[in-house]
Write a protein that holds these residues in place. Sequence first.
Motif, PDB file in Angstrom:
ATOM      1  N   ARG A 123      33.988  44.753 -52.206  1.00 15.69           N
ATOM      2  CA  ARG A 123      34.381  43.458 -51.655  1.00 15.69           C
ATOM      3  C   ARG A 123      33.671  42.349 -52.409  1.00 15.69           C
ATOM      4  O   ARG A 123      32.490  42.474 -52.764  1.00 15.69           O
ATOM      5  CB  ARG A 123      34.018  43.392 -50.169  1.00 15.69           C
ATOM      6  N   SER A 124      34.348  41.258 -52.653  1.00  9.76           N
ATOM      7  CA  SER A 124      33.726  40.159 -53.391  1.00  9.76           C
ATOM      8  C   SER A 124      32.722  39.432 -52.510  1.00  9.76           C
ATOM      9  O   SER A 124      32.727  39.541 -51.290  1.00  9.76           O
ATOM     10  CB  SER A 124      34.790  39.201 -53.928  1.00  9.76           C
ATOM     11  N   ARG A 125      31.857  38.666 -53.144  1.00 10.77           N
ATOM     12  CA  ARG A 125      30.733  38.047 -52.439  1.00 10.77           C
ATOM     13  C   ARG A 125      31.092  36.771 -51.698  1.00 10.77           C
ATOM     14  O   ARG A 125      30.296  36.273 -50.896  1.00 10.77           O
ATOM     15  CB  ARG A 125      29.623  37.739 -53.435  1.00 10.77           C
ATOM     16  N   HIS A 126      32.289  36.216 -51.958  1.00 11.52           N
ATOM     17  CA  HIS A 126      32.635  34.926 -51.346  1.00 11.52           C
ATOM     18  C   HIS A 126      33.039  35.128 -49.889  1.00 11.52           C
ATOM     19  O   HIS A 126      33.923  35.933 -49.595  1.00 11.52           O
ATOM     20  CB  HIS A 126      33.767  34.251 -52.108  1.00 11.52           C
ATOM     21  N   PRO A 127      32.415  34.405 -48.953  1.00 17.10           N
ATOM     22  CA  PRO A 127      32.713  34.641 -47.539  1.00 17.10           C
ATOM     23  C   PRO A 127      34.088  34.170 -47.099  1.00 17.10           C
ATOM     24  O   PRO A 127      34.763  34.850 -46.323  1.00 17.10           O
ATOM     25  CB  PRO A 127      31.612  33.855 -46.814  1.00 17.10           C
ATOM     26  N   ASP A 128      34.533  33.037 -47.608  1.00 11.04           N
ATOM     27  CA  ASP A 128      35.756  32.419 -47.093  1.00 11.04           C
ATOM     28  C   ASP A 128      36.996  32.831 -47.870  1.00 11.04           C
ATOM     29  O   ASP A 128      38.059  33.034 -47.286  1.00 11.04           O
ATOM     30  CB  ASP A 128      35.615  30.897 -47.139  1.00 11.04           C
ATOM     31  N   ALA A 129      36.871  32.967 -49.193  1.00 13.13           N
ATOM     32  CA  ALA A 129      38.022  33.281 -50.045  1.00 13.13           C
ATOM     33  C   ALA A 129      37.875  34.671 -50.655  1.00 13.13           C
ATOM     34  O   ALA A 129      38.331  34.920 -51.765  1.00 13.13           O
ATOM     35  CB  ALA A 129      38.164  32.231 -51.140  1.00 13.13           C
ATOM     36  N   GLY A 130      37.239  35.576 -49.910  1.00 13.67           N
ATOM     37  CA  GLY A 130      36.920  36.888 -50.451  1.00 13.67           C
ATOM     38  C   GLY A 130      38.093  37.843 -50.529  1.00 13.67           C
ATOM     39  O   GLY A 130      39.098  37.701 -49.826  1.00 13.67           O
TER      40      GLY A 130
END
Length: 287
Positions: A125-132
């Motif tokens: 999973r990518s690290r970006h919380p909102d646009a992950g």
Amino acid sequence: MDELALLARSDGPVTRSRLRHDLTALGLADGDVVMFHTRLSALGYVAGGPATVIGALQDVVGERGTLMVTCGWNDAPPYDFTGWPQPWQDALRAEHPAYDPDVSEADHANGRLPEALRRLPGAVRSRHPDAGFAALGAAAEELMADHPWDDPHGPGSPLARLVARGGRVLLLGAPLDSLTLLHHAEALADAPGKRYVTYEQPVMADGERVWRRFHDIDSQEGAFDYSGVVPEGQWPFEVIARDMLAAGLGRRGTVGAAESHLFEAGEVVRFGVGWMEKNLGGAAPAP
């Protein structure tokens, strides 16, 4: 919708082997890197639910292929919490849990499949919380690595890497307006009036919970005002996707009981950027 209603809409249970057959007929192939969006109920009664759909997709793309989904964060603090009464803000800042790619639930608005995929062994999973995003397969690490904190739909994002890998986008019974890749086109399009949002969310940094400020195109209300070029009651991405299909881009077929579509990621972005720049007033002046 209950099982009997789902069965009534199809010619029997939708099994893994049937999905595998339908996906292959649509054009999905071994080695594909594919971002998929699913409206599970549209497929009919899927015997086994999300696990069956993911399993069938894995069967078709094989060990060399990769599956990708958009996740987001279901329990993210709202953008506008900074307008709440100060005691409420203080409480949120003091105790709202930080985003954790390993455990934070995918946005329920994206359906059951993203959460099911991101929980699977080997998923990244990518690290970006909102646009992950999350991915599973041979290219998962490459697609998800170092997701930019700002402009997370733009260059260097998982969406940009999907295009660079010659990836594809699959809508499994999902409506055309769910074509998330068009947010990448919005980020790239050089047209006036582009709208942005700035917001704060808690993340982990060097083992500590910190509040970080993010800057992105407005992917919720729309990066542009499309009201002058999109008929009232229609969604901008649906209109762009229909124009794309009319131009001969993308494949259409039936998977289970659902009308489904398969697009080439590069074509989606090129068409989307061109459509936006043509219909929204041409190139914007330099900032």
